[in-house]
Design a protein around this motif. Structure first.
Motif, PDB file in Angstrom:
ATOM      1  N   SER A 218     -19.400  -3.873   3.473  1.00  0.00           N
ATOM      2  CA  SER A 218     -18.157  -3.888   2.708  1.00  0.00           C
ATOM      3  C   SER A 218     -16.949  -3.546   3.577  1.00  0.00           C
ATOM      4  CB  SER A 218     -18.239  -2.893   1.551  1.00  0.00           C
ATOM      5  OG  SER A 218     -18.161  -1.562   2.034  1.00  0.00           O
ATOM      6  N   THR A 219     -15.791  -4.028   3.145  1.00  0.00           N
ATOM      7  CA  THR A 219     -14.550  -3.720   3.862  1.00  0.00           C
ATOM      8  C   THR A 219     -14.246  -2.219   3.877  1.00  0.00           C
ATOM      9  OG1 THR A 219     -13.616  -5.916   3.501  1.00  0.00           O
ATOM     10  CG2 THR A 219     -12.056  -4.131   3.885  1.00  0.00           C
ATOM     11  N   PRO A 220     -14.350  -1.483   2.755  1.00  0.00           N
ATOM     12  CA  PRO A 220     -14.065  -0.038   2.820  1.00  0.00           C
ATOM     13  C   PRO A 220     -14.938   0.707   3.825  1.00  0.00           C
ATOM     14  CG  PRO A 220     -14.068  -0.767   0.539  1.00  0.00           C
ATOM     15  CD  PRO A 220     -14.575  -1.918   1.349  1.00  0.00           C
ATOM     16  N   THR A 221     -16.229   0.359   3.895  1.00  0.00           N
ATOM     17  CA  THR A 221     -17.094   1.017   4.875  1.00  0.00           C
ATOM     18  C   THR A 221     -16.690   0.634   6.285  1.00  0.00           C
ATOM     19  OG1 THR A 221     -18.927   1.044   3.289  1.00  0.00           O
ATOM     20  CG2 THR A 221     -19.483   1.369   5.604  1.00  0.00           C
ATOM     21  N   GLY A 222     -16.347  -0.629   6.489  1.00  0.00           N
ATOM     22  CA  GLY A 222     -15.872  -1.059   7.801  1.00  0.00           C
ATOM     23  C   GLY A 222     -14.616  -0.331   8.231  1.00  0.00           C
ATOM     24  N   GLN A 223     -13.736  -0.091   7.286  1.00  0.00           N
ATOM     25  CA  GLN A 223     -12.510   0.651   7.608  1.00  0.00           C
ATOM     26  C   GLN A 223     -12.823   2.088   8.025  1.00  0.00           C
ATOM     27  OE1 GLN A 223     -10.727  -0.259   3.798  1.00  0.00           O
ATOM     28  NE2 GLN A 223      -9.188  -1.593   4.730  1.00  0.00           N
ATOM     29  N   ARG A 224     -13.803   2.701   7.358  1.00  0.00           N
ATOM     30  CA  ARG A 224     -14.197   4.067   7.733  1.00  0.00           C
ATOM     31  C   ARG A 224     -14.805   4.089   9.142  1.00  0.00           C
ATOM     32  NH1 ARG A 224     -15.580   4.281   2.200  1.00  0.00           N
ATOM     33  NH2 ARG A 224     -17.790   3.846   2.597  1.00  0.00           N
ATOM     34  N   ILE A 225     -15.600   3.078   9.461  1.00  0.00           N
ATOM     35  CA  ILE A 225     -16.185   2.992  10.806  1.00  0.00           C
ATOM     36  C   ILE A 225     -15.078   2.874  11.842  1.00  0.00           C
ATOM     37  CG2 ILE A 225     -17.524   1.480  12.328  1.00  0.00           C
ATOM     38  CD1 ILE A 225     -19.346   0.893   9.906  1.00  0.00           C
ATOM     39  N   LEU A 226     -14.083   2.053  11.546  1.00  0.00           N
ATOM     40  CA  LEU A 226     -12.956   1.866  12.472  1.00  0.00           C
ATOM     41  C   LEU A 226     -12.236   3.189  12.728  1.00  0.00           C
ATOM     42  CD1 LEU A 226     -11.344  -0.341  14.016  1.00  0.00           C
ATOM     43  CD2 LEU A 226      -9.918  -0.552  11.982  1.00  0.00           C
ATOM     44  N   VAL A 227     -11.986   3.945  11.669  1.00  0.00           N
ATOM     45  CA  VAL A 227     -11.309   5.237  11.808  1.00  0.00           C
ATOM     46  C   VAL A 227     -12.178   6.216  12.597  1.00  0.00           C
ATOM     47  CG1 VAL A 227     -10.483   7.243  10.529  1.00  0.00           C
ATOM     48  CG2 VAL A 227      -9.902   4.939   9.735  1.00  0.00           C
ATOM     49  N   ASN A 228     -13.465   6.301  12.248  1.00  0.00           N
ATOM     50  CA  ASN A 228     -14.352   7.260  12.906  1.00  0.00           C
ATOM     51  C   ASN A 228     -14.563   6.949  14.379  1.00  0.00           C
ATOM     52  OD1 ASN A 228     -14.691   8.631  10.500  1.00  0.00           O
ATOM     53  ND2 ASN A 228     -16.649   7.664   9.997  1.00  0.00           N
ATOM     54  N   SER A 229     -14.439   5.683  14.735  1.00  0.00           N
ATOM     55  CA  SER A 229     -14.696   5.287  16.125  1.00  0.00           C
ATOM     56  C   SER A 229     -13.479   5.458  17.022  1.00  0.00           C
ATOM     57  CB  SER A 229     -15.150   3.825  16.176  1.00  0.00           C
ATOM     58  OG  SER A 229     -14.083   2.956  15.817  1.00  0.00           O
ATOM     59  N   ALA A 230     -12.345   5.824  16.448  1.00  0.00           N
ATOM     60  CA  ALA A 230     -11.094   5.822  17.207  1.00  0.00           C
ATOM     61  C   ALA A 230     -11.119   6.787  18.389  1.00  0.00           C
ATOM     62  CB  ALA A 230      -9.921   6.160  16.287  1.00  0.00           C
ATOM     63  N   THR A 231     -11.724   7.945  18.227  1.00  0.00           N
ATOM     64  CA  THR A 231     -11.674   8.936  19.302  1.00  0.00           C
ATOM     65  C   THR A 231     -12.463   8.493  20.528  1.00  0.00           C
ATOM     66  OG1 THR A 231     -13.533  10.110  18.291  1.00  0.00           O
ATOM     67  CG2 THR A 231     -11.304  10.885  17.756  1.00  0.00           C
ATOM     68  N   THR A 232     -13.473   7.664  20.347  1.00  0.00           N
ATOM     69  CA  THR A 232     -14.284   7.199  21.479  1.00  0.00           C
ATOM     70  C   THR A 232     -13.885   5.804  21.935  1.00  0.00           C
ATOM     71  OG1 THR A 232     -15.963   6.309  19.969  1.00  0.00           O
ATOM     72  CG2 THR A 232     -16.270   8.571  20.740  1.00  0.00           C
ATOM     73  N   LEU A 233     -13.043   5.120  21.165  1.00  0.00           N
ATOM     74  CA  LEU A 233     -12.623   3.744  21.491  1.00  0.00           C
ATOM     75  C   LEU A 233     -13.825   2.842  21.756  1.00  0.00           C
ATOM     76  CD1 LEU A 233      -9.433   4.195  23.722  1.00  0.00           C
ATOM     77  CD2 LEU A 233      -9.561   3.557  21.303  1.00  0.00           C
ATOM     78  N   LYS A 234     -14.905   3.049  20.983  1.00  0.00           N
ATOM     79  CA  LYS A 234     -16.080   2.209  21.182  1.00  0.00           C
ATOM     80  C   LYS A 234     -15.796   0.786  20.697  1.00  0.00           C
ATOM     81  CE  LYS A 234     -19.210   4.573  19.055  1.00  0.00           C
ATOM     82  NZ  LYS A 234     -18.541   5.872  18.909  1.00  0.00           N
TER      83      LYS A 234
ATOM     84  N   GLY B 281     -16.873 -15.437  12.264  1.00  0.00           N
ATOM     85  CA  GLY B 281     -16.189 -14.171  12.027  1.00  0.00           C
ATOM     86  C   GLY B 281     -15.041 -14.398  11.064  1.00  0.00           C
ATOM     87  N   GLY B 282     -14.463 -13.315  10.572  1.00  0.00           N
ATOM     88  CA  GLY B 282     -13.429 -13.427   9.558  1.00  0.00           C
ATOM     89  C   GLY B 282     -12.057 -13.027  10.059  1.00  0.00           C
ATOM     90  N   CYS B 283     -11.064 -13.257   9.195  1.00  0.00           N
ATOM     91  CA  CYS B 283      -9.713 -12.794   9.454  1.00  0.00           C
ATOM     92  C   CYS B 283      -9.282 -11.908   8.292  1.00  0.00           C
ATOM     93  CB  CYS B 283      -8.755 -13.977   9.646  1.00  0.00           C
ATOM     94  SG  CYS B 283      -8.567 -15.048   8.204  1.00  0.00           S
ATOM     95  N   LYS B 284      -8.024 -11.450   8.311  1.00  0.00           N
ATOM     96  CA  LYS B 284      -7.526 -10.510   7.308  1.00  0.00           C
ATOM     97  C   LYS B 284      -8.462  -9.297   7.251  1.00  0.00           C
ATOM     98  CE  LYS B 284      -5.249 -13.967   4.336  1.00  0.00           C
ATOM     99  NZ  LYS B 284      -5.194 -14.536   2.977  1.00  0.00           N
ATOM    100  N   LEU B 285      -8.878  -8.889   6.051  1.00  0.00           N
ATOM    101  CA  LEU B 285      -9.747  -7.715   5.895  1.00  0.00           C
ATOM    102  C   LEU B 285     -11.233  -8.076   5.933  1.00  0.00           C
ATOM    103  CD1 LEU B 285      -7.890  -5.611   3.155  1.00  0.00           C
ATOM    104  CD2 LEU B 285      -7.826  -5.341   5.639  1.00  0.00           C
ATOM    105  N   SER B 286     -11.538  -9.270   6.432  1.00  0.00           N
ATOM    106  CA  SER B 286     -12.941  -9.680   6.519  1.00  0.00           C
ATOM    107  C   SER B 286     -13.589  -9.320   7.847  1.00  0.00           C
ATOM    108  CB  SER B 286     -13.082 -11.186   6.272  1.00  0.00           C
ATOM    109  OG  SER B 286     -12.988 -11.473   4.895  1.00  0.00           O
ATOM    110  N   GLY B 287     -12.857  -8.638   8.724  1.00  0.00           N
ATOM    111  CA  GLY B 287     -13.553  -8.139   9.892  1.00  0.00           C
ATOM    112  C   GLY B 287     -12.831  -8.262  11.194  1.00  0.00           C
ATOM    113  N   VAL B 288     -13.563  -7.839  12.233  1.00  0.00           N
ATOM    114  CA  VAL B 288     -13.077  -7.804  13.605  1.00  0.00           C
ATOM    115  C   VAL B 288     -14.160  -8.397  14.488  1.00  0.00           C
ATOM    116  CG1 VAL B 288     -12.400  -6.313  15.527  1.00  0.00           C
ATOM    117  CG2 VAL B 288     -11.684  -5.738  13.201  1.00  0.00           C
ATOM    118  N   GLY B 289     -13.784  -9.348  15.351  1.00  0.00           N
ATOM    119  CA  GLY B 289     -14.744  -9.921  16.284  1.00  0.00           C
ATOM    120  C   GLY B 289     -15.528 -11.074  15.681  1.00  0.00           C
TER     121      GLY B 289
END
Length: 470
Positions: free
Chosen positions: A222-238, A441-449
């Protein structure tokens, strides 16, 4: 059939130290297996095992990694019946579709085994040679959903291994069993620690996305879970690959041959009971053919046999879980209360199991929850439009953009319209087709990569440029 409920860390079967949970068969609502979630400490152990195995796997000759992936494909084919039956029992889809999933997983593995990354030459002049080569990232974490549990795990894992990374795999708690078995099978071929499995939900997912020793996360969900992953990964820039929610629109052009396209429309919308990220989820039909398309789709829906996926006559299985089942019921009831016509289906089964028949909903429009929200289930809203420009605007009036399609007899016109759709993939007279050699892959809120093909493979690597004078 004995279900594997153990995680595998550094080649050793491990029971989770965390909370126990039941895996539910959606056709019966019965528990088929008990599992335990991992503790964060066990996740750390899995990451440490993958980190320790990484240097040797990275330095394994390319041809040997290719050979081992082909060997894994052999093992998948040898265990195909077992894997397919596990999928049916925990996911619900008909056995024939589960068998297709296993076969495709083996084929996808072989495709990745044979992929090669060419050397890039940026300059080869009298004075210097500048080349680019690709290095693996390190430890890759895969987080998979419940709709195509084996297939999506393969999509994540195989390119990671092919490029020399080691892997932590966390399947959905709704459908963990076939993935746990997959990792067991792979450990019959691979060195210990190259691939590991852990179980868990939000706590483990959060620990994965923020983990300093994980170099990449690939997530489908889901997009909300993906957004949380993006936020949590920010400190490591993975590195991240996020394949998130979609609400794919399809446009049927005026003058289309309804009989020729109806089955394709139906199958694109209801593949896997509509529980597919890139399934057709909103259908826009010109008013001149609106009733004809609606009635043809309703006829196809009424021909489906809804039941347990292990029954030979079943063509349409249950919704996978109780929450999604309730979501489907709620969206259809909301549309009905706003005056929509329910052409077929529209009510849950009275029998045990999360059974909801394929449902065609007419006389709805943008602004209705069923149109605006991704239903991710066996329901298709059909919306009438007056001109093609209006249809394009309605299709693009959405915060997500995974896939889209245009259907019509004039493929050149369809192609011109397809290019105006705001989505990662636009199909013509087709929808939801994904292939191992074509980036997706998607655009908008459908993903990254992106995933798949050489472009998808490169997402598991780091470009290093070597600039050398002659």
């Amino acid at each position: 059939m004995t279900m594997t409920n153990s995680m595998l860390i550094n080649g050793i079967q491990v029971t989770g130290d965390g909370e126990a949970f039941s895996v539910i068969n959606p056709a019966t609502e019965d528990a088929i297996c008990q599992c335990n979630m991992a503790s964060v400490d066990q996740l750390d152990q899995a990451v440490a095992a993958a980190r320790a195995a990484y240097p040797a796997w990275r330095d394994t000759p390319d041809a040997e990694r290719s050979r081992l992936l082909h060997q894994i494909a052999d093992r998948l084919e040898a265990n195909a019946d077992e894997l397919a039956r596990i999928i049916v029992q925990e996911q619900g889809k008909p056995l024939a579709l589960a068998q297709m999933e296993v076969g495709a997983a083996a084929g996808w593995t072989r495709y990745n085994a044979d992929l090669e990354i060419p050397e890039q030459v940026f300059e080869d002049s009298d004075s210097k040679r500048v080349i680019g080569h690709r290095k693996p990232l390190g430890v890759v974490a895969s987080i998979t959903p419940w709709n195509w549990p084996l297939m999506i795990a393969i999509w994540h894992i195989m390119p990671a291994l092919r490029t020399g990374n080691t892997v932590i795999c966390k399947p959905s708690g709704m459908t963990p069993l076939n993935t746990l078995r997959l990792v067991e099978i792979m450990n019959e071929v691979l060195p210990a620690g190259v691939i590991n499995s852990v179980l868990g939900e939000a706590e483990i997912g959060s620990a994965i996305s923020g983990h300093a020793d994980i170099n990449k996360v690939i997530f489908t969900g889901s997009t909300p879970t993906g957004q949380r992953i993006l936020v949590n990964s920010a400190t490591t820039l993975k590195r991240l690959t996020l394949e998130l929610g979609g609400n794919d629109a399809a446009i049927v052009l005026p003058g289309s041959d309804v009989d020729a396209i109806a089955e394709g429309l139906f199958n694109s919308a209801f593949i896997n009971m509509g529980q597919t990220c890139a399934a057709l989820k909103r259908l826009y039909v010109h008013e001149s053919q609106y009733e004809a398309v609606c009635q043809k789709l309703a006829t196809l829906a009424e021909q489906q046999v809804v039941g347990n996926g292990l029954d030979d006559t079943t063509t349409f299985g249950p919704v996978q879980n109780a929450n999604q089942y309730r979501q489907v019921i709620e969206l259809v009831d909301d549309a009905r209360n706003q005056g929509a016509r329910i052409l077929c289906g529209g009510s849950p089964s009275a029998d045990k199991g999360y059974f909801y028949p394929p449902t065609i909903v007419a006389d709805v429009c943008n602004g209705t929850r069923l149109v605006d929200e991704e239903q991710f289930g066996p329901v298709l809203p059909v919306i009438a439009y007056q001109d093609v420009e209006q249809a394009i605007a309605l299709a693009n009036d959405c915060s997500v953009g995974l896939g889209g399609s245009v259907w019509g007899s004039d493929t050149e016109q369809a192609g011109q319209i397809a290019r105006q759709l705001e989505c990662g993939t636009a199909w013509i007279n087709n929808h939801a087709e994904v292939l191992p050699h074509i980036p997706f892959g998607g655009c908008k809120l459908s993903g990254v990569g992106v995933e798949f093909g050489l472009e998808g493979l490169l997402e598991y690597t780091q470009l290093q440029v070597i600039n050398a004078p002659k």
